[in-house]
Write an enzyme that holds these catalytic residues in place. Structure first.
Site, PDB file in Angstrom:
ATOM      1  N   ASP A  84      33.476   7.924 -64.496  1.00 15.97           N
ATOM      2  CA  ASP A  84      34.335   8.696 -64.953  1.00 15.97           C
ATOM      3  C   ASP A  84      34.432  10.080 -64.247  1.00 15.97           C
ATOM      4  O   ASP A  84      35.593  10.716 -64.098  1.00 15.97           O
ATOM      5  CB  ASP A  84      34.045   9.207 -66.406  1.00 15.97           C
ATOM      6  CG  ASP A  84      33.397   8.101 -67.245  1.00 15.97           C
ATOM      7  OD1 ASP A  84      32.832   7.296 -66.498  1.00 15.97           O
ATOM      8  OD2 ASP A  84      33.463   8.154 -68.314  1.00 15.97           O
ATOM      9  N   ASP A 136      32.139  17.684 -66.849  1.00 17.30           N
ATOM     10  CA  ASP A 136      33.596  17.461 -67.262  1.00 17.30           C
ATOM     11  C   ASP A 136      34.524  18.554 -67.153  1.00 17.30           C
ATOM     12  O   ASP A 136      35.559  18.432 -67.440  1.00 17.30           O
ATOM     13  CB  ASP A 136      33.512  17.269 -68.824  1.00 17.30           C
ATOM     14  CG  ASP A 136      32.993  15.815 -69.135  1.00 17.30           C
ATOM     15  OD1 ASP A 136      33.148  14.888 -68.310  1.00 17.30           O
ATOM     16  OD2 ASP A 136      31.885  15.737 -69.848  1.00 17.30           O
TER      17      ASP A 136
END
Ligand code: GLY
Length: 405
Positions: free
Chosen positions: A182, A118
């Site tokens: 993602d 992330d």
């Protein structure tokens, strides 16, 4: 008698005038201008409320004034600083820049993160936008260190960045190298780092990850799986399933948005035509989908079993709107107009009282009604920082596009 006639005529003219004003839709410029006032009120109220919580960033809310926060390691920590940067870009006020710098600094330590993928989300939305708008030289080291940390997760055997490390449960379930759709979003940081430093390895990793994802994550209708697990010895895609969607074969709405947004920026940054084609095909899956409501805010999953009673996901609507605004710049008419029409409807819907918070409510978040992780009953029908971020980004980008025209 004459007086009576005059009164009747005046009444008729008044009715005609008011009905024509009533029937006219507000211009999108006006919608954006009014919504950005709410954005400013909510975002600055949030900044003030959390100023003393030194290492905390907003995450969600359960009610009128309550703010749930996270530390910088949570994948969403960069979205609120990013929203401040977009507000600064729109308003050009020094106090907004001051808040943006302050909250951006709160996520700096994530440049050393190597235990998940992330880093791109976190650093690109915060420091990335900050650098784009201010060219602050200090931000370069932070972004490039982050890009290096992200690169440590590249697995040459499958040509992808590994999304998550494995715990006992994931191993027991047969996961090896899990990659979620993602993850594509993190590639923007690598492309930036490659341009900035001239180090081609960042570019190579981004292109390899995008190519492998393009090959393995998509179904024949161009909807995407949420998770693909790669075999750690052969490097082949050996399992496809969902984590946050309704079922392994369903089209989780935000996942479709991540795919659309990321293949659009992959094309914008590399000029590789197959990325543009992929983005257009994903866009077609979304915008011609029979389960996309007329107001264009998707249900949380395009295959949720309780449609039309299923929950809507404002975050997916905002993300898709922002992606479509960018994609519209790379296609010709009539597709261009079609993409902008959908994006405009999404912005209008999100700017309506159903989704847009009244200043002073919603824990200082901007939008209501997003779905975080329904299967875990986490952040369901709630405000979320990424819904706010992509909504504001969509409006600022669309506003710029309108001015260019
Ligand atoms: N896994 C990030 C998301 O909820 O979209």
């Amino acid at each position: 008698m004459i007086k009576m006639r005059i009164k009747l005529i005046i009444l008729l003219v008044a009715v005609l005038l008011s009905s024509s004003t009533y029937g006219k839709e507000k211009s999108i410029q006006k919608v954006i201008k009014e919504s950005m006032k709410v954005v400013e009120a909510q975002t600055l109220s949030m900044a003030d409320k959390l100023k003393k919580k030194k290492d905390q960033l907003p995450r969600s809310s359960r009610g009128r004034t309550d703010i749930i926060t996270s530390d910088s390691h949570w994948w969403c920590s960069g979205f609120y600083p990013g929203t401040l940067w977009y507000l600064y870009e729109y308003k050009k006020k020094e106090n907004i820049r001051m808040w943006a710098e302050m909250y951006t600094d709160r996520v700096e330590q994530e440049k050393f993160t190597t235990d998940n993928h992330d880093i791109g989300f976190i650093l690109n939305c915060s420091f990335g936008n900050g650098y784009r708008l201010t060219k602050n030289p200090r931000y370069v080291e932070i972004l490039t260190t982050g890009a290096r940390s992200l690169s440590t997760r590249f697995r040459p055997v499958c040509g992808c960045i590994q999304s998550w490390d494995l715990d006992e449960q994931k191993r027991a379930d047969g996961w090896q190298i899990p990659v979620i759709i993602d993850n594509m979003m993190n590639l923007e940081l690598l492309l930036w780092a490659s341009k900035q430093t001239g180090d081609q390895s960042f570019y190579n990793i981004a292109v390899s990850h995008a190519n492998t994802t393009l090959k393995n994550h998509f179904r024949p209708d161009f909807s995407s799986y949420h998770v693909v697990s790669y075999d750690s010895i052969s490097g082949k895609a050996d399992k496809r399933f969902t984590f946050q969607g309704y079922s392994d074969e369903s089209a989780w709405a935000r996942g479709q948005g991540w795919g659309l947004y990321s293949f659009t920026f992959m094309y914008a940054n590399t000029g590789i035509k197959r990325y543009l084609e992929q983005a257009k095909k994903i866009a077609s899956f979304i915008i011609y989908n029979p389960n996309l409501p007329a107001d264009k805010i998707p249900y949380w999953d395009f295959n949720a079993p309780d449609i039309p009673k299923a929950l809507r996901d404002a975050s997916a609507g905002a993300l898709i709107a922002s992606a479509l605004v960018q994609l519209s710049e790379f296609v010709d008419e009539p597709l261009r107009a079609e993409y902008l029409k959908v994006a405009e409807t999404q912005i209008r819907t999100l700017s309506s009282p159903v989704y847009l918070a009244k200043p002073g409510t919603n824990g200082s978040f901007i939008l209501k009604h997003s779905v975080g992780f329904l299967n875990k009953d986490s952040e369901v029908d709630a405000p979320l920082t990424y819904a706010d971020y992509y909504y504001v980004e969509a409006m600022v980008k669309y506003n710029k596009l309108l001015k260019k025209k």
